[in-house]
Design an enzyme around this catalytic site. Structure first.
Site, PDB file in Angstrom:
ATOM      1  N   PHE A   1       0.870  -1.170   0.000  1.00 37.58           N
ATOM      2  CA  PHE A   1       0.000   0.000   0.000  1.00 37.58           C
ATOM      3  C   PHE A   1       0.911   1.225   0.000  1.00 37.58           C
ATOM      4  O   PHE A   1       1.981   1.214   0.611  1.00 37.58           O
ATOM      5  CB  PHE A   1      -0.968   0.022   1.193  1.00 37.58           C
ATOM      6  CG  PHE A   1      -1.871   1.220   1.096  1.00 37.58           C
ATOM      7  CD1 PHE A   1      -2.847   1.273   0.113  1.00 37.58           C
ATOM      8  CD2 PHE A   1      -1.688   2.327   1.904  1.00 37.58           C
ATOM      9  CE1 PHE A   1      -3.630   2.417  -0.055  1.00 37.58           C
ATOM     10  CE2 PHE A   1      -2.478   3.464   1.745  1.00 37.58           C
ATOM     11  CZ  PHE A   1      -3.444   3.507   0.766  1.00 37.58           C
TER      12      PHE A   1
ATOM     13  N   LYS B   1     -11.596   4.828   7.820  1.00 33.82           N
ATOM     14  CA  LYS B   1     -12.322   3.917   6.921  1.00 33.82           C
ATOM     15  C   LYS B   1     -13.383   3.153   7.731  1.00 33.82           C
ATOM     16  O   LYS B   1     -14.427   3.718   8.054  1.00 33.82           O
ATOM     17  CB  LYS B   1     -11.347   2.968   6.239  1.00 33.82           C
ATOM     18  CG  LYS B   1     -10.573   3.596   5.094  1.00 33.82           C
ATOM     19  CD  LYS B   1      -9.424   4.423   5.524  1.00 33.82           C
ATOM     20  CE  LYS B   1      -8.451   4.717   4.403  1.00 33.82           C
ATOM     21  NZ  LYS B   1      -7.340   5.586   4.866  1.00 33.82           N
TER      22      LYS B   1
END
Ligand SMILES: Cc1ncc(COP(=O)(O)O)c(C=O)c1O
Length: 470
Positions: free
Chosen positions: A137, A271
């Site tokens: 990521f 998130k």
């Protein structure tokens, strides 16, 4: 298209329809722009959707990060912010929620995910060590590299193939991991960096069986296992849905079990946890916790607020509890899947199976004649914005950045444009509008030209790079 035009979404799939387990109390107006306004805005933004002003965006699917709608309980909790510099009540609520749902003993709050990535990377990586993980990521790998580590991708091969329908495409390939440990020696492996679900692979989950096996392998060699828990609730939903033995277990119990196989986790709470800002780092090792807490006071804020206000920590503690409810998470992933099913029904190429937080359009199949040097996924994001004002983002060669050793572009196999669905924000009608815009861009794809990069920042270039039509 259905042969019965008046069938509901549920009926089209031979099931009863379900709806979101909430109703709307506050709304925010959206602005529809003209094609000429969008053309001007995109040129001013250097064809980078990160550089658009949000007032020029109609439906904003740039990211699911910090874009959730908070509940009335969370807003009420914000009024209970204890803004003491040290030992805020809200920190202890947050600590209790992380312990209860994520299983870890010691919690360090951080301003967001990359604050936590910075601390764990500096504490746990020695220069020259390797950090194996299930696909990179962007911010995670950068912090690992800045700490002197080298990231090694050990995800299963299926993850790099947009068409492969493996149910747990986020899994670590145990043979690849073991080969690395044997080749380099366990002392050269800082830790295993496991993400659940895997963002860059299309929001793909990791199975319980896989995390258990990775744990056993790590124990054999004395290697630590840390989790990127950013979307671990979504991962737990997929385990409940797909893995034998978990269909009758609550998502919150699956989450707890999953985390219990790891030594610690870092979290972008923006998130899964339904807040606009926040993060944490949590471990079971008391000595490491002391070290991380000490680093937090240097880089984040005191170890009982870590860059968050008391009110933010309260909203986060409540958000964690709301995020692990089965009916909530089913509706959240169901909405993403709804959009995916329309697009696949029209033959539009996306990453399959549909993952947890987004639909990933396969830009290589949209524009087979645009080479990666002309940024097909960036081009597709630009075309979508021009068509309708829907904002998406690139997840391909621009996001992958340059190899620090050679300075060359890294060319990932996946060249994707991400339509990321914020939590509790948009309706099914918004998804229909998005689907129709994707279809319009798909149907007019022939002759589309790529882009060239005219400004490239040194780090995380996708956020600030500028482009022009090639
Ligand atoms: C999987 C994953 N890890 C880490 C991060 C970094 O978190 P943040 O944006 O809160 O710094 C993100 C968010 O972009 C993410 O998606």
């Amino acid at each position: 298209m259905s042969e019965h035009p008046f069938e509901t979404a549920g009926q089209q799939h031979q099931r009863r329809s379900w709806a979101e387990p909430w109703k709307i109390k506050v709304v925010e107006p959206l602005r529809v722009t003209s094609p000429a306004e969008r053309q001007r805005a995109l040129a001013e933004a250097g064809y980078n959707t990160f550089l658009l002003r949000s007032e020029d965006v109609y439906i904003d699917l740039l990211t699911d990060s910090g874009t959730s709608a908070m509940s009335d309980r969370q807003w009420a909790g914000m009024m209970l912010g204890d803004e003491a510099y040290a030992g805020s009540d809200n920190f202890y609520h947050l600590e209790a929620a992380v312990r209860e749902h994520y299983s870890y003993k010691w919690v360090v709050p951080t301003h967001q995910g990359r604050g936590a990535e910075h601390l764990i990377s500096r504490a746990a990586i020695e220069p020259g060590q390797f950090v194996p993980g299930n696909m990179y990521f962007t911010t995670t790998r950068l912090h690992q590299e800045l700490a002197g580590g080298t990231f090694v991708d050990v995800i299963i091969d299926a993850a790099h193939d947009a068409t492969n329908r493996h149910p747990f495409k986020g899994n670590i390939d145990l043979a690849k991991l073991e080969a690395l440990i044997r080749r380099e020696g366990a002392a050269k492996v800082a830790y295993v960096s496991l993400a659940a679900t895997v963002n860059m692979a299309g929001g793909q989950p990791v199975s319980m069986e896989n995390v258990r096996s990775v744990r056993a392998l790590c124990d054999r060699y004395g290697v630590r296992l840390y989790l990127d828990a950013t979307r671990a609730v979504e991962n737990a939903f997929f385990i409940q849905e797909r893995e034998p033995g978990y269909a009758n277990m609550a998502v919150k119990a699956i989450l707890h079990e999953f985390c219990s196989h790891t030594d610690g986790a870092w979290m972008s709470a923006k998130k899964d946890s339904l807040v606009n800002i926040g993060g944490w780092l949590a471990v079971n090792d008391a000595d490491l916790f002391e070290q991380l807490g000490n680093m937090a006071v240097v880089y984040e804020g005191l170890h009982t607020y870590g860059g968050m206000a008391g009110r933010d920590m309260e909203a986060l503690a409540i958000g964690i509890t709301e995020s692990v409810q089965d009916d909530y998470i089913r509706a959240r992933i169901g909405q993403v899947r709804y959009l995916g099913e329309i697009l696949t029904g029209w033959g539009i190429p996306i990453v399959e199976p549909v993952g947890g937080h987004a639909i990933f359009l396969d830009a290589k199949r949209f524009y087979p004649s645009i080479t990666q040097d002309q940024f097909p996924a960036q081009t597709l994001a630009a075309q979508l914005y021009l068509d309708s004002g829907v904002r998406s983002m690139e997840r391909g060669v621009v996001s992958a950045g340059r190899d620090p050793a050679t300075g060359d572009h890294r060319y990932p196999k996946l060249e994707l444009t991400r339509l990321t669905i914020p939590r509790r924000v948009y309706t099914q009608a918004h998804m229909d509008v998005v689907a129709e815009s994707v279809r319009a861009v798909w149907e007019t794809r022939d002759g589309t030209e790529g882009l060239r990069m005219v400004f490239e920042p040194r780090y995380l270039r996708f956020f600030q790079a500028r482009f022009e039509p090639a």
